[in-house]
Design an enzyme around this catalytic site. Structure first.
Site, PDB file in Angstrom:
ATOM      1  N   LYS A 147       0.861  -1.184   0.000  1.00  0.00           N
ATOM      2  CA  LYS A 147       0.000   0.000   0.000  1.00  0.00           C
ATOM      3  C   LYS A 147       0.896   1.231   0.000  1.00  0.00           C
ATOM      4  O   LYS A 147       2.004   1.213   0.537  1.00  0.00           O
ATOM      5  CB  LYS A 147      -0.915   0.018   1.231  1.00  0.00           C
ATOM      6  CG  LYS A 147      -2.028   1.048   1.199  1.00  0.00           C
ATOM      7  CD  LYS A 147      -3.053   0.809   0.106  1.00  0.00           C
ATOM      8  CE  LYS A 147      -4.010  -0.312   0.402  1.00  0.00           C
ATOM      9  NZ  LYS A 147      -5.188  -0.320  -0.522  1.00  0.00           N
ATOM     10  N   TYR A 205     -22.142   3.077  -4.878  1.00  0.00           N
ATOM     11  CA  TYR A 205     -23.121   3.237  -5.964  1.00  0.00           C
ATOM     12  C   TYR A 205     -23.306   1.936  -6.734  1.00  0.00           C
ATOM     13  O   TYR A 205     -24.440   1.485  -6.958  1.00  0.00           O
ATOM     14  CB  TYR A 205     -22.685   4.357  -6.911  1.00  0.00           C
ATOM     15  CG  TYR A 205     -23.330   4.279  -8.281  1.00  0.00           C
ATOM     16  CD1 TYR A 205     -24.710   4.432  -8.434  1.00  0.00           C
ATOM     17  CD2 TYR A 205     -22.560   4.023  -9.420  1.00  0.00           C
ATOM     18  CE1 TYR A 205     -25.305   4.345  -9.690  1.00  0.00           C
ATOM     19  CE2 TYR A 205     -23.148   3.936 -10.674  1.00  0.00           C
ATOM     20  CZ  TYR A 205     -24.517   4.095 -10.806  1.00  0.00           C
ATOM     21  OH  TYR A 205     -25.102   3.992 -12.045  1.00  0.00           O
ATOM     22  N   ASP A 237      -6.494   4.320  -5.447  1.00  0.00           N
ATOM     23  CA  ASP A 237      -7.134   4.159  -4.141  1.00  0.00           C
ATOM     24  C   ASP A 237      -7.810   5.487  -3.813  1.00  0.00           C
ATOM     25  O   ASP A 237      -8.227   6.185  -4.726  1.00  0.00           O
ATOM     26  CB  ASP A 237      -6.086   3.747  -3.091  1.00  0.00           C
ATOM     27  CG  ASP A 237      -6.677   2.944  -1.944  1.00  0.00           C
ATOM     28  OD1 ASP A 237      -7.573   3.474  -1.270  1.00  0.00           O
ATOM     29  OD2 ASP A 237      -6.251   1.802  -1.705  1.00  0.00           O
TER      30      ASP A 237
END
Length: 419
Positions: free
Chosen positions: A105, A225, A145
């Site tokens: 990350k 969504y 990200d």
């Protein structure tokens, strides 16, 4: 909300799962620490001619199973602890769906909303110049990200290719790229699509027919969504509530996810959507629904509100939305949790597909991508669910057992640990 250090939470979850495994103490101690932590200064020239220095990170948690993989976050409140935690969780995420990767990350402490597009491009390229020697198609493969996107990935890939003088498959150094430069079809909906596949399988495990059943989704970014949209379109569910950072809306007769998105884009929030009642994010979590999908931020279900959760299935689309203390309460209530690093692994799985396509120079249709994702997510869900049943342990612990066992085996086979 109880403030919990993210990396401490990640270590706590690992220690808890280790109780159900035959794993050596030396291997466990190794897995509690990232194998590489890089902190860099990222100076860029601003549009006014001044120079501003940003702090960036890249953490590689474990590469026993292959190159590390994980997104790059741009956030004003970014911390090394968060990046370490997310890299650790990525190790388990790629292992639970059996991808040949380890966890990584990256992050930069920045508010991208305060930067012009030209400044964002300079920041993206400067970050790659700072970390290029520790990333690569066979080493560590970043992706988008928080507050990063395909356009930014394109700049980063181009900078890496320029530095490396176009040696090797540069497209494969970063995933989540625009389609014109090696991106994959199906990547935009991948996280939500993977979550939908796990929700479908969880309902099968519980003997629930999802058609007409109610789902509430906290968070209305990309993942939120599409989770709402696909739950309605593919599973026949009724989306009764959604929310964003400003609040939520509720309609027991159902919401149209596309119309809500249109409203959010026009008004900046889902709040005040016609025909719906405004509710708080906290109220959304406690609604009488069949499926609850937290798809926003960490630590929204804690020991303070877990007893009020009424859903039969909690699908953790976000990273770390349920604290360890809340895990126990939800299990006691008979709620089936789909743990985050299984539920939201669709994104990294399609990133893996993108990398495979880049390396081979051959591209798949969207239908091929969806079919391959379905197989991966379905297989992973049942491996975790069967472990949960066989050992009579929490679903998160079962996911850890599956994932950590794979990493542990790779460490033993490499000779890193003897037992």
């Amino acid at each position: 909300m109880v403030e919990i250090d993210p990396f401490e939470m990640a270590v706590k979850q690992l220690e808890r799962a280790a109780q159900y495994m035959d794993i050596s103490e030396e291997a466990l101690e190794w897995l509690k620490k990232p194998m590489r932590i890089v902190e860099v200064s990222v100076p860029i020239e601003m549009d006014d001619g001044s120079v501003k220095v940003f702090t960036g990170f890249r953490v590689q948690h474990n590469w026993a199973r292959g190159p590390t993989k994980g997104g790059i976050r741009w956030h004003p409140a970014e911390t090394l602890s968060t990046v370490k935690a997310l890299a650790t969780w990525m190790t388990w995420k790629v292992a639970v769906v059996d991808l040949p990767y380890g966890g990584g990350k990256g992050g930069i402490i920045v508010n991208p909303k305060e930067l012009s597009e030209r400044e964002q491009e300079r920041l993206a390229r400067a970050y790659i110049r700072a970390v290029y020697d520790v990333i690569g198609p066979w080493t560590d493969i970043p992706a988008p990200d928080v507050y990063t996107n395909p356009k930014i990935m394109g700049w980063m890939m181009d900078e890496y290719e320029t530095i490396m003088r176009r040696k090797g498959p540069a497209f494969g150094v970063i995933t989540g790229k625009p389609l014109s430069i090696g991106g994959s079809l199906g990547r935009g909906t991948a996280t939500a699509q993977g979550a939908i596949f796990t929700i479908r399988e969880a309902a099968k495990a519980l003997g629930i027919d999802l058609k007409g059943k109610k789902i509430a989704v906290q968070g209305y970014g990309n993942a939120g969504y599409y989770t709402a949209k696909l739950a309605k379109e593919q599973l026949g569910m009724t989306v009764v509530a959604v929310s964003d950072s400003r609040g939520g809306i509720y309609n027991p007769d159902g919401l149209d996810p596309d119309e809500v998105l249109k409203w959010k884009r026009e008004h900046g929030s889902v709040k005040d959507f016609p025909g719906a009642t405004n509710i708080t994010n906290e109220e959304l979590l406690e609604l009488e629904v069949d499926v609850l999908a937290p798809a926003a931020i960490e630590e929204v279900i804690t020991e303070k509100n877990a007893d009020n959760i009424k859903a039969k299935i909690v699908a953790e689309v976000a990273n770390g939305p349920v604290t360890p203390e809340a895990d126990d309460i939800l299990r006691e209530k008979g709620i089936l949790q789909i743990p985050d690093f299984l539920c939201n692994a669709g994104g990294v799985t399609v990133s893996y597909f993108e990398w495979v396509q880049n390396i081979n120079g051959y591209y798949w249709t969207e239908e091929e991508v969806r079919e391959k994702l379905d197989k991966k997510m379905t297989k992973a869900f049942w491996e975790v669910y069967n472990t949960h049943k066989d050992k009579n342990i929490h679903m998160r612990d079962a996911a850890y057992v599956v994932a950590v066992s794979r990493v542990y085996q790779a460490m033993k086979d490499r000779g890193w640990v003897k037992k």
